[in-house]
Design a protein around this motif. Structure first.
Motif, PDB file in Angstrom:
ATOM      1  N   PHE A   1       5.662   5.124   0.688  1.00 47.95           N
ATOM      2  CA  PHE A   1       4.953   3.922   0.239  1.00 47.95           C
ATOM      3  C   PHE A   1       4.164   4.207  -1.042  1.00 47.95           C
ATOM      4  CE2 PHE A   1       5.165   2.337   4.720  1.00 47.95           C
ATOM      5  CZ  PHE A   1       5.833   1.163   4.432  1.00 47.95           C
ATOM      6  N   GLN A   2       3.511   5.365  -1.100  1.00 50.93           N
ATOM      7  CA  GLN A   2       2.734   5.719  -2.278  1.00 50.93           C
ATOM      8  C   GLN A   2       3.629   5.891  -3.506  1.00 50.93           C
ATOM      9  OE1 GLN A   2       0.659   9.192  -0.899  1.00 50.93           O
ATOM     10  NE2 GLN A   2      -0.957   7.992   0.070  1.00 50.93           N
ATOM     11  N   GLN A   3       4.806   6.485  -3.316  1.00 45.86           N
ATOM     12  CA  GLN A   3       5.723   6.666  -4.434  1.00 45.86           C
ATOM     13  C   GLN A   3       6.242   5.328  -4.942  1.00 45.86           C
ATOM     14  OE1 GLN A   3       8.537   9.310  -2.640  1.00 45.86           O
ATOM     15  NE2 GLN A   3       7.428  11.143  -3.255  1.00 45.86           N
ATOM     16  N   ILE A   4       6.563   4.426  -4.032  1.00 48.04           N
ATOM     17  CA  ILE A   4       7.026   3.096  -4.429  1.00 48.04           C
ATOM     18  C   ILE A   4       5.924   2.354  -5.180  1.00 48.04           C
ATOM     19  CG2 ILE A   4       7.735   0.825  -3.565  1.00 48.04           C
ATOM     20  CD1 ILE A   4       9.169   2.350  -1.268  1.00 48.04           C
ATOM     21  N   PHE A   5       4.698   2.413  -4.666  1.00 44.27           N
ATOM     22  CA  PHE A   5       3.566   1.751  -5.323  1.00 44.27           C
ATOM     23  C   PHE A   5       3.345   2.329  -6.720  1.00 44.27           C
ATOM     24  CE2 PHE A   5      -1.069   1.530  -6.127  1.00 44.27           C
ATOM     25  CZ  PHE A   5      -1.177   0.155  -6.231  1.00 44.27           C
ATOM     26  N   ALA A   6       3.447   3.649  -6.850  1.00 44.14           N
ATOM     27  CA  ALA A   6       3.265   4.275  -8.155  1.00 44.14           C
ATOM     28  C   ALA A   6       4.341   3.812  -9.130  1.00 44.14           C
ATOM     29  CB  ALA A   6       3.288   5.795  -8.017  1.00 44.14           C
ATOM     30  N   TYR A   7       5.570   3.666  -8.649  1.00 42.95           N
ATOM     31  CA  TYR A   7       6.684   3.290  -9.514  1.00 42.95           C
ATOM     32  C   TYR A   7       6.634   1.821  -9.934  1.00 42.95           C
ATOM     33  CZ  TYR A   7      11.441   2.907 -11.252  1.00 42.95           C
ATOM     34  OH  TYR A   7      12.535   2.686 -12.034  1.00 42.95           O
ATOM     35  N   VAL A   8       6.289   0.933  -9.006  1.00 43.71           N
ATOM     36  CA  VAL A   8       6.346  -0.497  -9.328  1.00 43.71           C
ATOM     37  C   VAL A   8       5.017  -1.073  -9.798  1.00 43.71           C
ATOM     38  CG1 VAL A   8       8.246  -0.907  -7.735  1.00 43.71           C
ATOM     39  CG2 VAL A   8       5.915  -1.296  -6.973  1.00 43.71           C
TER      40      VAL A   8
ATOM     41  N   SER B   1       1.427  -0.475 -15.139  1.00 43.65           N
ATOM     42  CA  SER B   1       0.054  -0.763 -15.570  1.00 43.65           C
ATOM     43  C   SER B   1      -0.413   0.274 -16.584  1.00 43.65           C
ATOM     44  CB  SER B   1      -0.885  -0.768 -14.365  1.00 43.65           C
ATOM     45  OG  SER B   1      -0.540  -1.799 -13.479  1.00 43.65           O
ATOM     46  N   ALA B   2      -0.055   1.534 -16.356  1.00 45.06           N
ATOM     47  CA  ALA B   2      -0.446   2.590 -17.287  1.00 45.06           C
ATOM     48  C   ALA B   2       0.265   2.399 -18.628  1.00 45.06           C
ATOM     49  CB  ALA B   2      -0.114   3.957 -16.691  1.00 45.06           C
ATOM     50  N   GLU B   3       1.559   2.064 -18.587  1.00 40.11           N
ATOM     51  CA  GLU B   3       2.313   1.855 -19.827  1.00 40.11           C
ATOM     52  C   GLU B   3       1.813   0.645 -20.602  1.00 40.11           C
ATOM     53  OE1 GLU B   3       6.331   1.678 -18.434  1.00 40.11           O
ATOM     54  OE2 GLU B   3       6.456   3.863 -18.154  1.00 40.11           O
TER      55      GLU B   3
END
Length: 117
Positions: free
Chosen positions: A93-100, A105-107
């Protein structure tokens, strides 16, 4: 809540006329949760074991003796041997949240300077 709020329906990508059942949510969670169901069940049962009250009253400024003496030393010894205690069934879940969410948001610059987080 989805039956009463069309905006929430559109936010999760379903039509207000075609809302999935509650069981669908739990099926999705079970597919992403990276823990063996038997181990998870054992952990939930062991989280809240029945505890009896102490039989004898303690004198003033007196503490109960430790229930498991030496347990901290056992953990220290295992850690020094390189044992890993990490159990993170929510990792996917954390990896999916980081990816989507986090990466876009960072970019887009919403998070500011990510090197200083």
């Amino acid at each position: 809540m989805l039956h009463h709020d069309d905006l929430l329906c559109y936010m999760i990508g379903v039509s207000p006329d075609n809302i999935p059942g509650v069981g669908t949510h739990y099926d999705l969670i079970n597919r992403f949760w990276l823990e063996d169901p038997d181990i998870e069940k054992d952990r939930q049962v062991s989280l809240h074991p029945f505890k009896r009250k102490p039989r004898k009253k303690l004198a003033k400024n007196q503490k109960l003796p430790p229930r498991h003496p030496g347990i901290i030393q056992k953990f220290v010894d295992l850690a020094l041997q390189g044992e890993n205690f990490e159990s993170r069934p929510e990792k996917l879940f954390q990896q999916i949240f980081a990816y989507v969410a986090v990466r876009p948001s960072a970019e887009a610059g919403i998070l500011g300077d990510t090197e200083k987080l």
